[in-house]
Scaffold this motif. Structure first.
Motif, short mmCIF file in Angstrom:
data_model
loop_
_atom_site.label_atom_id
_atom_site.label_comp_id
_atom_site.label_asym_id
_atom_site.label_seq_id
_atom_site.Cartn_x
_atom_site.Cartn_y
_atom_site.Cartn_z
N VAL A 342 -97.63 -37.47 -14.28
CA VAL A 342 -97.26 -36.99 -15.62
C VAL A 342 -95.84 -37.47 -15.96
O VAL A 342 -95.57 -37.90 -17.07
N ASN A 343 -94.96 -37.39 -14.97
CA ASN A 343 -93.59 -37.85 -15.17
C ASN A 343 -93.57 -39.31 -15.60
O ASN A 343 -92.94 -39.70 -16.58
N GLU A 344 -94.32 -40.13 -14.87
CA GLU A 344 -94.34 -41.57 -15.13
C GLU A 344 -94.90 -41.84 -16.53
O GLU A 344 -94.35 -42.64 -17.29
N PHE A 345 -95.98 -41.15 -16.88
CA PHE A 345 -96.60 -41.35 -18.19
C PHE A 345 -95.63 -40.95 -19.30
O PHE A 345 -95.41 -41.69 -20.25
N PHE A 346 -95.05 -39.76 -19.15
CA PHE A 346 -94.23 -39.26 -20.25
C PHE A 346 -92.99 -40.12 -20.44
O PHE A 346 -92.64 -40.51 -21.55
N TYR A 350 -94.94 -42.97 -22.78
CA TYR A 350 -94.73 -42.29 -24.07
C TYR A 350 -93.33 -42.58 -24.63
O TYR A 350 -93.20 -43.12 -25.72
N CYS A 351 -92.29 -42.23 -23.85
CA CYS A 351 -90.93 -42.35 -24.41
C CYS A 351 -90.49 -43.80 -24.54
O CYS A 351 -90.06 -44.23 -25.61
N ASP A 352 -90.57 -44.56 -23.43
CA ASP A 352 -90.01 -45.92 -23.46
C ASP A 352 -90.83 -46.87 -24.32
O ASP A 352 -90.28 -47.82 -24.87
N TRP A 353 -92.13 -46.66 -24.41
CA TRP A 353 -92.95 -47.60 -25.16
C TRP A 353 -93.48 -47.03 -26.47
O TRP A 353 -93.15 -47.52 -27.53
N TYR A 354 -94.30 -45.98 -26.38
CA TYR A 354 -94.99 -45.59 -27.61
C TYR A 354 -94.02 -45.06 -28.68
O TYR A 354 -94.15 -45.41 -29.86
N GLU A 485 -90.96 -58.74 -31.82
CA GLU A 485 -89.72 -58.93 -32.58
C GLU A 485 -88.80 -57.73 -32.43
O GLU A 485 -87.61 -57.85 -32.18
N PHE A 486 -89.38 -56.54 -32.59
CA PHE A 486 -88.57 -55.33 -32.60
C PHE A 486 -88.08 -54.95 -31.20
O PHE A 486 -86.91 -54.63 -31.00
N LEU A 487 -89.00 -54.99 -30.23
CA LEU A 487 -88.65 -54.47 -28.90
C LEU A 487 -87.89 -55.48 -28.05
O LEU A 487 -87.18 -55.08 -27.13
N ALA A 488 -88.05 -56.78 -28.33
CA ALA A 488 -87.32 -57.77 -27.53
C ALA A 488 -86.22 -58.42 -28.35
O ALA A 488 -85.58 -59.35 -27.88
N ARG A 489 -85.98 -57.93 -29.57
CA ARG A 489 -84.97 -58.48 -30.47
C ARG A 489 -85.15 -60.00 -30.62
O ARG A 489 -84.27 -60.77 -30.25
N THR A 490 -86.31 -60.40 -31.13
CA THR A 490 -86.52 -61.84 -31.32
C THR A 490 -86.70 -62.12 -32.81
O THR A 490 -86.94 -61.21 -33.61
N GLU A 491 -86.60 -63.41 -33.13
CA GLU A 491 -87.04 -63.84 -34.46
C GLU A 491 -88.57 -63.81 -34.43
O GLU A 491 -89.16 -63.56 -33.38
N LYS A 492 -89.20 -64.12 -35.55
CA LYS A 492 -90.66 -64.12 -35.56
C LYS A 492 -91.17 -65.10 -34.50
O LYS A 492 -90.81 -66.28 -34.52
N PRO A 493 -91.96 -64.63 -33.53
CA PRO A 493 -92.38 -65.52 -32.44
C PRO A 493 -93.21 -66.70 -32.96
O PRO A 493 -94.05 -66.53 -33.84
#
Ligand SMILES: [Zn+2]
Ligand SMILES: [Zn+2]
Length: 591
Positions: A342-346, A350-354, A485-493
């Motif tokens: 549960v710890n790993e999922f949350f 959940y927090c870091d990705w979703y 783009e958003f999560l890796a701070r890139t221009e449009k791939p």
């Protein structure tokens, strides 16, 4: 005797103090010529823990319980599977003890405890056992009676615990409803003192094994694995730990650091980590509730929400697996693994990705915002329920806050409090292997790009160009481009199925079979970076010269301690290695 003097059985020494009697005995033996030699040797010798006086054995009258008739059905309970011991290796310990049982001395010479219900008559000398207190001897009617001074062994009271707490010997509603109970949980060190005896008493007095499962946990030891004891001054006071890090942090640490029947070390760093987890739950939940505050729709169930993006399908699939696993693990008493999942999922899924992805999805139209908010809340709701047994306080607070802020009609709440809310039933229909596979590729690509940025110290805000050769994943990745783009701070791939030739002056990474190229010119100012590298190379070379001259100085090499010389040699090797790497980097960059 009780006066610590020799009894009449000691003959000529009767009435003497024990130390005096010993001296006299030795003197008598010597006089008779019976002593061959005197020699010091070591024997185990008990001392009083209060005043350190040597303790002497003394034969006395005590009350015993005949155990064989009680032990036999308790052996049967385990042999015929009416009682399951977790972990199973303790079956043997339990059975060995019961099969070789000794009669149980239950009288204790203490002030506190249940007094033994036996009266002695000073007139006729008869003994009376009675459930009710008596005021006269039933044999001769004399009132000159006195009750036995001894009290019962504390475990003689404790073995009645499963039913005396329910009103026994009265036949109460509680007794009828709650006896026998289901699972008993305790430390393996009291399997004989308490567990086996509760089984015996339950069968004897109520005709039923008091619980179907006994779960034995290990002992909590200090960070170095030593048993905690007052004399070693290594006792961790749980009240202090709770004041410092919170009750949830301590509870989660204890629940997840142990496996059944094995001792655990209580490491402070772990408690700190779990305090941070409690903070993470609080902060992430607050962020979710605040950023969805103006969106209606309440807290939908996981059966109601409709995933519309890959990330939606992925998080709902992961949640379904989690709810299923955690339920099975808890039923199997693998509490540590359940808590870790549960710890790993949350924290991660959940927090870091979703929650991060939701920021992108919430930029869409009202329908997209509403759908994303629904999934954010539904997953939070389920995660809190799964975490509740491990961290009851923070989850209860956040859960009620979740419902208060998103569902004004309390009639729509699943319960008035999390502690009585239903346990999640995994929505197995939501398990989506394709979504998990595809999303894990997106995650890997984002992670690779982040790693590459870190390697060359790209400023955090800078958007970098990225070129990918993605083969049959190209069209899937097209749809996920905004996330990258958003999560890796890139221009449009720039996505291609194949690249005729590898882009020059680029860092390359591989995520599964997808080739990722990051043109260096987009990541940093090449001229400045070359200048910086030149400076670094010059500095490293200077250091090499200094170390070389030091090591060629005979006075130093012969007079300094060998380990000091060795240290300097290691430093030199490290600097030489650094120069080689810097030169390679420079060559790559210069193209
Ligand atoms: Zn003493
Ligand atoms: Zn009497």
């Amino acid at each position: 005797g009780f006066d610590a003097k020799m009894t009449p059985e000691a003959g000529p020494y009767a009435g003497q103090d024990r130390y005096e009697a010993r001296k006299n005995l030795v003197a008598d033996l010597a006089r008779l010529g019976l002593i061959l030699k005197e020699e010091d040797y070591i024997v185990p010798l008990g001392h009083c823990q209060r005043c350190d006086t040597v303790v002497e054995p003394l034969i006395s009258k005590q009350w015993f319980v005949k155990m064989m008739p009680l032990a036999t059905p308790a052996i049967g309970a385990v042999k015929y599977d009416l009682l399951k011991i977790v972990p199973g290796r303790f079956n043997k310990v339990y059975l060995d003890w019961l099969e070789n049982i000794h009669d149980w001395c239950i009288s204790r010479q203490l002030w506190w405890g249940h007094r033994i219900p036996v009266w002695y008559c000073d007139n006729c000398g008869q003994m009376t056992v009675s459930r009710e207190d008596i005021s006269a001897c039933p044999h001769c009617d004399s009132t000159a009676i006195h009750q036995d001074e001894d009290v019962l062994d504390t475990w003689f009271s404790s073995w009645l615990w499963p039913f005396s707490t329910l009103g026994w010997p009265e036949v109460t509603a509680d007794l009828l409803h709650y006896y026998p109970t289901s699972v008993m949980e305790t430390g393996y060190d009291i399997i004989f003192f308490w567990v086996a005896r509760m089984v015996m008493a339950g069968i004897h007095f109520l005709g039923a094994v008091p619980f179907h499962t006994i779960y034995l946990h290990g002992l909590v030891r200090d960070a170095r694995g030593e048993k905690m004891s007052k004399s070693k001054n290594n006792v961790v006071d749980p009240l202090e730990v709770m004041d410092k890090y919170g009750t949830d942090a301590l509870r989660f640490t204890l629940a997840t650091s142990s496996t059944p029947g094995n001792d655990m070390k209580l490491v402070e760093d772990r408690i700190v980590g779990n305090r941070n987890f409690a903070n993470k739950i609080w902060n992430a939940s607050r962020f979710v509730l605040m950023s969805t505050a103006d969106i209606p729709g309440g807290v939908p169930s996981v059966y109601q929400v409709q995933p519309s993006t890959l990330a939606d399908r992925w998080i709902l699939s992961r949640l379904a697996r989690l709810a299923n696993n955690v339920t099975l693990l808890i039923e199997d008493f693998q509490l540590g693994e359940a808590g870790r999942q549960v710890n790993e999922f949350f924290w991660s899924a959940y927090c870091d990705w979703y929650v991060e992805i939701a920021k992108v999805q919430m930029q869409g139209d009202d329908e997209a915002r509403r759908a994303t908010a629904g999934i954010l809340r539904a997953v939070l709701d389920q995660s809190l329920r799964l975490l509740h047994p491990f961290m009851p306080f923070v989850t209860e607070e956040v859960w009620q806050y979740l419902y208060r802020s998103s569902e004004p009609d309390q009639g729509q709440w699943p319960a008035s409090a999390l502690i009585i809310a239903p346990w999640p039933i995994a929505n197995l229909q939501a398990i989506d292997e394709e979504a998990e596979r595809q999303f894990s590729l997106v995650q890997e690509i984002i992670t690779r790009i982040r790693d590459a940025r870190n390697q060359v110290n790209v400023e955090p805000g800078r958007r970098v160009p990225v070129i990918m050769a993605a083969g049959d994943q190209t069209s899937m990745l097209e749809t996920q481009a905004p996330l990258i783009e958003f999560l890796a701070r890139t221009e449009k791939p720039q996505l291609h199925e194949q690249l005729a030739q590898k882009p020059a002056q680029s860092m390359s990474q591989l995520a599964d079979s997808v080739e990722i190229y990051l043109p260096l010119a987009g990541m940093l100012d090449i001229g400045k970076e070359l200048e910086r590298l030149d400076k670094e190379i010059a500095q490293a070379r200077q250091e090499i010269t200094r170390l070389q001259s030091k090591l060629s100085n005979e006075a130093f090499v012969t007079k300094a301690k060998p380990e000091v010389v060795e240290k300097e040699r290691e430093k030199l090797a490290a600097q030489e290695d650094r120069v080689t790497k810097l030169i390679t980097r420079r060559a790559e960059l210069a193209g």
